[in-house]
Scaffold this active site. Sequence first.
Site: not given
Length: 317
Positions: A276, A257, A252, A227-228
């Site tokens: 990601h 990031e 992920d 998701a985030r």
Amino acid sequence: MKIASSAKMSEKHQNELRETYPDLHFSFFSSMEEVMSKAGDLEVLLTYGDDLSDERLSRMPRLKWIQVLSAGLDKMPLEALEKRNILVTNARGIHGIPMSEYTLGVMLYHVRRFGIVYEHQKERVWDRSIRVDELEGKRLGIIGAGAIGTEIARKARLFGMEVIGLSKSGTPLPEYDRVVNREGLPQLLAESDFVVLVAPLTPETYKMMGEKEFREMKREAVFINIARGALVDEKALVKALEEKWIAACYLDVFTEEPLPPDHPFWGLPNCWITPHMSGLSPRYMERALRIFTYNLTRYLNGEYGEMKNRIHFTKGY
């Protein structure tokens, strides 16, 4: 009508748009900085949603509609957009196939112990004593029973998994064995062998997975976040992995990031990291533009209520 895109797009896709709508003026750029040269008379903007600020928006006085070519809106200036009554639509739904395949992929990787098998391959070790497992009969908890979560659920049930979904309303859905609302989160966590987080980032979901939630999971459970990063208290997750409150995680997305090279996640043996990429696909732009062209036709006809994926500013999605 002038339309600009800050998202990199192949000449093939550019030409298709120009040929389909010959009366419209399209400008294609590779960054929002380049778009700013045309900002004054733009009516429609295509963007991935992470390059628009209040200041840039103020330089687009004629802007009426933004098509976000991704699903995430957490970096969009939603308050300013709502104040100006600018229509916003996103590409919700196009990530279902790649992100569901990613999720099934890491679950299969985990139960079939492919990581251990590959390490043995590098050492030329033949070891059939590795204790593998199956997805059949396992329980999957999906936090966020939207389009992506539902596609994950559909595929998981083909593998014989039992699927519990969590949505804001808790309304039953045919792809799930059960659906609960936020109050049912502790039960979902306590019962699930795999927990995948795929909820949108809103003030209500910010750091929704913290120490309390990780302690509620099974010790042999696996956590997956696609998701985030901000939905997770990362310090609590590091502690959960170090102290074995849960068995493993596959991440992920991250609060920062790219993930800094000194972050503890990198060195944890029960943490797998991907950059990601769960939503990446060679068909990404094709699917995103399919939504855009559908919406553009309705926009030109004044059928604003018929446009797909209109954003509710109060909800943030």
